[in-house]
Write a protein that holds these residues in place. Sequence first.
Motif, PDB file in Angstrom:
ATOM      1  N   TRP A 199       1.026  -5.406  -1.469  1.00 44.79           N
ATOM      2  CA  TRP A 199       0.816  -4.215  -2.283  1.00 44.79           C
ATOM      3  C   TRP A 199       0.643  -3.001  -1.392  1.00 44.79           C
ATOM      4  O   TRP A 199       0.418  -3.120  -0.189  1.00 44.79           O
ATOM      5  N   GLN A 200       0.703  -1.803  -1.981  1.00 40.91           N
ATOM      6  CA  GLN A 200       0.654  -0.561  -1.216  1.00 40.91           C
ATOM      7  C   GLN A 200      -0.669  -0.375  -0.474  1.00 40.91           C
ATOM      8  O   GLN A 200      -0.728   0.310   0.533  1.00 40.91           O
ATOM      9  N   CYS A 201      -1.738  -1.003  -0.944  1.00 39.59           N
ATOM     10  CA  CYS A 201      -3.051  -0.877  -0.307  1.00 39.59           C
ATOM     11  C   CYS A 201      -3.181  -1.775   0.925  1.00 39.59           C
ATOM     12  O   CYS A 201      -4.158  -1.682   1.662  1.00 39.59           O
TER      13      CYS A 201
ATOM     14  N   THR B 259       7.993  -8.977  -0.201  1.00 45.12           N
ATOM     15  CA  THR B 259       8.248  -8.113  -1.356  1.00 45.12           C
ATOM     16  C   THR B 259       7.125  -7.087  -1.410  1.00 45.12           C
ATOM     17  O   THR B 259       5.954  -7.442  -1.508  1.00 45.12           O
ATOM     18  N   GLU B 260       7.484  -5.807  -1.310  1.00 38.75           N
ATOM     19  CA  GLU B 260       6.488  -4.735  -1.353  1.00 38.75           C
ATOM     20  C   GLU B 260       6.402  -4.200  -2.773  1.00 38.75           C
ATOM     21  O   GLU B 260       7.411  -3.873  -3.395  1.00 38.75           O
ATOM     22  N   ILE B 261       5.177  -4.113  -3.282  1.00 35.56           N
ATOM     23  CA  ILE B 261       4.935  -3.620  -4.633  1.00 35.56           C
ATOM     24  C   ILE B 261       4.202  -2.288  -4.530  1.00 35.56           C
ATOM     25  O   ILE B 261       3.159  -2.198  -3.884  1.00 35.56           O
TER      26      ILE B 261
ATOM     27  N   CYS C  48      -3.324  -3.563  -6.154  1.00 32.26           N
ATOM     28  CA  CYS C  48      -3.516  -4.996  -6.354  1.00 32.26           C
ATOM     29  C   CYS C  48      -4.610  -5.225  -7.401  1.00 32.26           C
ATOM     30  O   CYS C  48      -5.283  -4.296  -7.826  1.00 32.26           O
ATOM     31  N   LYS C  49      -4.793  -6.484  -7.793  1.00 28.79           N
ATOM     32  CA  LYS C  49      -5.800  -6.820  -8.799  1.00 28.79           C
ATOM     33  C   LYS C  49      -7.209  -6.501  -8.323  1.00 28.79           C
ATOM     34  O   LYS C  49      -8.051  -6.071  -9.107  1.00 28.79           O
ATOM     35  N   VAL C  50      -7.462  -6.691  -7.036  1.00 29.46           N
ATOM     36  CA  VAL C  50      -8.793  -6.415  -6.503  1.00 29.46           C
ATOM     37  C   VAL C  50      -9.079  -4.914  -6.563  1.00 29.46           C
ATOM     38  O   VAL C  50     -10.179  -4.502  -6.959  1.00 29.46           O
ATOM     39  N   CYS C  51      -8.111  -4.084  -6.206  1.00 23.36           N
ATOM     40  CA  CYS C  51      -8.286  -2.628  -6.293  1.00 23.36           C
ATOM     41  C   CYS C  51      -8.519  -2.201  -7.743  1.00 23.36           C
ATOM     42  O   CYS C  51      -9.347  -1.322  -8.006  1.00 23.36           O
TER      43      CYS C  51
END
Length: 109
Positions: A9-11, A42-44, A48-51
Amino acid sequence: MCWFDQTKWQCGYWKWDSFRGQCNKEHRMGETCGLKLINYTTEIQANCKVCDQITKKKRRVKKMSEDVQRWQYEGNRWATIEKTNDDIAEINGQIEDLMRLHDERTRSV
């Protein structure tokens, strides 16, 4: 040295994804050697779910803090204020745990 896809993910948070190939060190069918190599990432471009969980909990703490300030101004809800402050402390602990989990994952691999 088995090959896996990775989702990132972006984070910076990431997770292992689908198994793609077996190395020559493990000959048993369906088993992996334990050493994971990245086949494709794969970059999303989203959180993310945690963020998302951290953001939700921070919004909740902000709302509860505003409620406490309003109740203190009104001056008639001392038990509610005390309980809400305890809830705020508990949620802040959960936020710290989630941030620690997130930092550990973003620092590895």
